[in-house]
Write an enzyme that holds these catalytic residues in place. Structure first.
Site, short mmCIF file in Angstrom:
data_model
loop_
_atom_site.label_atom_id
_atom_site.label_comp_id
_atom_site.label_asym_id
_atom_site.label_seq_id
_atom_site.Cartn_x
_atom_site.Cartn_y
_atom_site.Cartn_z
N ARG A 66 0.86 -1.19 0.00
CA ARG A 66 0.00 0.00 0.00
C ARG A 66 0.90 1.23 0.00
O ARG A 66 1.69 1.44 0.91
CB ARG A 66 -0.89 -0.03 1.25
CG ARG A 66 -1.70 1.21 1.46
CD ARG A 66 -2.67 1.08 2.65
NE ARG A 66 -3.26 2.38 2.89
CZ ARG A 66 -3.06 3.11 3.98
NH1 ARG A 66 -2.32 2.66 4.99
NH2 ARG A 66 -3.60 4.30 4.09
N HIS A 109 -2.70 10.94 1.52
CA HIS A 109 -2.07 10.69 2.83
C HIS A 109 -1.40 12.01 3.24
O HIS A 109 -0.18 12.09 3.37
CB HIS A 109 -1.08 9.53 2.71
CG HIS A 109 -0.70 8.90 4.02
ND1 HIS A 109 -0.83 7.55 4.28
CD2 HIS A 109 -0.19 9.42 5.16
CE1 HIS A 109 -0.41 7.27 5.50
NE2 HIS A 109 -0.01 8.40 6.07
N GLU A 113 -6.60 8.22 7.32
CA GLU A 113 -6.75 8.84 8.64
C GLU A 113 -7.20 10.30 8.55
O GLU A 113 -6.45 11.22 8.94
CB GLU A 113 -5.44 8.72 9.43
CG GLU A 113 -5.02 7.27 9.64
CD GLU A 113 -3.75 7.11 10.46
OE1 GLU A 113 -3.14 8.12 10.85
OE2 GLU A 113 -3.36 5.96 10.72
N ASN A 160 -6.88 1.36 10.66
CA ASN A 160 -5.50 1.50 11.13
C ASN A 160 -5.54 1.45 12.65
O ASN A 160 -6.27 2.23 13.27
CB ASN A 160 -4.91 2.85 10.71
CG ASN A 160 -4.80 3.01 9.20
OD1 ASN A 160 -5.11 2.09 8.45
ND2 ASN A 160 -4.34 4.16 8.76
N TYR A 202 -3.18 1.16 16.32
CA TYR A 202 -1.89 1.15 17.02
C TYR A 202 -2.05 0.88 18.51
O TYR A 202 -1.36 0.05 19.07
CB TYR A 202 -1.15 2.48 16.79
CG TYR A 202 -0.67 2.59 15.35
CD1 TYR A 202 0.56 2.10 14.98
CD2 TYR A 202 -1.49 3.15 14.37
CE1 TYR A 202 0.98 2.15 13.66
CE2 TYR A 202 -1.08 3.20 13.05
CZ TYR A 202 0.16 2.69 12.70
OH TYR A 202 0.57 2.74 11.39
N GLU A 209 -3.21 -0.45 8.43
CA GLU A 209 -1.96 -0.12 9.14
C GLU A 209 -1.98 -0.77 10.52
O GLU A 209 -3.00 -0.75 11.21
CB GLU A 209 -1.79 1.39 9.37
CG GLU A 209 -1.38 2.16 8.15
CD GLU A 209 -1.13 3.64 8.44
OE1 GLU A 209 -0.76 3.98 9.58
OE2 GLU A 209 -1.32 4.44 7.52
#
Ligand code: IFM
Length: 507
Positions: free
Chosen positions: A95, A139, A184, A313, A315, A389
């Site tokens: 990606r 992005h 995002e 995504n 984290y 992600e």
């Protein structure tokens, strides 16, 4: 036209084999992810003009050590080497993002052929290597000229984005099947226009909410434009950093703080995109900042463009409570600023969860990924999910011969992929996983200080050195079986034989 290789078709629902071994279904998309400004460099070449990130990073005090993306990893010149590394490592998908100011430097008018040629060549190289490309259209690198005309708080930016999406779709649609409209959008709106820790560095709460709405509109207009030029097999998604927000205690006040932050972190985007509405509570909570009159008839129907998959995504989770009256440091994990990105919920307190932290001071908590996947499995039944992600920065230190042994990253990945597998067993329709990131790169306001890569970049020589985790992930991509973290325990892996120096089964 280059034939699209016979790689995973995300229109097929995979089944998780019922076994004790953590085996993923055949065709599961094992990829890595990057973004243009973080890796390309070559910011003044072939007609590219400044984006908001060029301006921001060149403004004193905005990034750690004054780092900029001027050279980054020099991927713009080394892309063949990078694709060859992915191929050698057996990664199945990649990606990348298209730099808007490379393709349409002023954000208006016809595309620059040299800009498109770079991405066509990259995609052809990927396809020839048997790697499925996934293109992210935005992005965060808005052409500076569009920011000068108002940026995302200006409605026209959404129309400019749709035009750009069409241009890129026309140029690459015969080669790229998987598309993400935005990466995002929360960061674009609330870090860019709220706390100002991201470009363009504005700190205007009302503008942040306007930006959020125009990003939703841009997503819908862009997806519609893309759909009109893509061949039938084109698949459209969006990458949301949907938050996993937990209340510190079960008190009504903490639960209310959780609800408010969830609305600002996630529902401000996922509700319009999936359901065509904003949460009533969000409109009420922000009524003192804006009356939302920038939302016009039809906008929310446009934002709810039918998606082929939802990109998530993840984290780390966030822990919040009602304000405790103390004026402690803000711990929302998004960089230091006197201004909150949590527009209308500035009083909410953020807490550091106990346990292990990454180099970003983000907690290591795979249960959040399971929670996120199950949330959207319930909320959008039938919609395939992609993890676009997931990954971690650690203080990697090169050892003898420059090799990098990174057991913390392997443990992080093992934990999170175990959570993905558990979610699939629990019914989540996950089709692929894009690890952030292929290479160490420019980590925005943190500059080059934080390393997320599977592949170390020596910023003096720009040499690429696969870390132990790169070989560990290679084994997974080649076998679909989650390797034991100890498989990456050998600090001196043979780059050809794979993690731990053992043989890597053939694809
Ligand atoms: O580097 C970023 C990426 O650009 C967007 N998602 C989070 C990553 C790590 O912070």
């Amino acid at each position: 036209m280059t034939d699209v290789p016979d790689v995973h078709d995300i229109s097929e629902t995979p089944r998780v084999p019922p076994s004790g071994e953590l085996r993923f279904p055949p065709g599961f998309l094992w990829g890595t992810a990057t973004a243009a400004y973080q890796i390309e460099g070559a910011v003044r070449e072939d007609g590219r003009t400044p984006s908001i990130w060029d301006t921001f990073s060149h403004t004193p005090g905005r990034t750690a050590a004054g780092d900029t993306g001027d050279t980054a990893t020099d991927h713009y010149h080394r892309w063949r080497e990078d694709v060859a590394l992915m191929k050698d490592l057996g990664y199945r998908a990649y990606r990348f993002s298209v730099a808007w100011p490379r393709v349409q430097p002023t954000g208006r008018g016809p595309a620059v052929q040299r800009g498109l040629d770079f991405y066509r060549a990259l995609v052809d190289e990927l396809l020839a290597a048997g790697i499925q490309p996934m293109a992210t259209l935005y992005h965060w690198d808005l052409p500076q000229e569009l920011e000068d005309a108002g940026g995302w708080p200006a409605r026209d930016t959404a129309y400019r984005y749709a035009e750009y999406a069409r241009l890129v779709g026309e140029a690459l649609g015969d080669r790229v099947q998987l598309w993400a409209t935005l990466n995002e959008p929360w960061c674009s709106a609330f870090l860019g226009y709220g706390s100002g820790v991201h470009a363009p560095g504005r700190t205007e709460p009302a503008a942040a909410l306007r930006a959020a709405h125009h990003l939703n509109l841009a997503h819908g207009l862009g997806a519609t434009a893309l759909r009109s030029v893509l061949p039938g097999q084109g698949k459209i998604t969006v990458s949301l950093n949907a938050g996993v927000v937990r209340p510190l205690t079960g008190s009504p006040a903490d639960e209310d703080a959780q609800r408010r932050i969830d609305a600002l972190a996630t529902r401000v985007f996922s509700d319009p995109m999936l359901h065509g509405s904003y949460p009533e509570s969000l409109l009420a909570d922000t009524a003192g900042i804006t009356d939302w009159s920038f939302v016009r008839d039809g906008d929310l129907a446009t934002a709810k463009h039918p998606l082929d998959a939802l990109g998530l995504n993840y984290y780390a989770p966030t822990v919040v409570s009602a304000a405790d009256g103390t004026d402690g440091p803000r711990r929302d994990g998004h960089g230091r600023s006197d201004h909150s990105p949590w527009t209308g919920a500035e009083d909410v307190a953020f807490h550091q969860p106990p346990g292990e932290l990454t180099a970003m001071d983000w907690s290591v908590d795979p249960t959040g990924l399971h929670e996120l996947l199950m949330r959207f499995t319930r909320e959008a039944p039938g919609l395939p999910l992609l993890i676009t992600e997931n990954g971690a920065a650690f203080e990697d230190r090169p050892g003898p011969g420059g090799r990098v042994h990174d057991p913390e990253r392997i443990a992080y990945l093992h934990g999170h992929l175990t959570a993905v597998h558990r979610a699939m067993t629990d019914g989540a329709d996950v089709r692929g996983y894009f690890l952030w990131s292929l290479l160490d790169n420019f980590e925005w306001s943190f500059g080059y200080a934080k390393r997320f890569g599977l592949i170390r970049v020596d910023y003096d020589t720009l040499a690429r050195i696969p870390k132990t985790s790169a070989h560990w992930y290679s084994r997974l991509a080649r076998t679909n079986v989650l390797p034991d973290p100890a498989a990456g325990a050998n600090p001196d892996p043979d780059p050809v034989a794979g993690a731990g120096g053992g043989p890597v089964p053939a694809a």
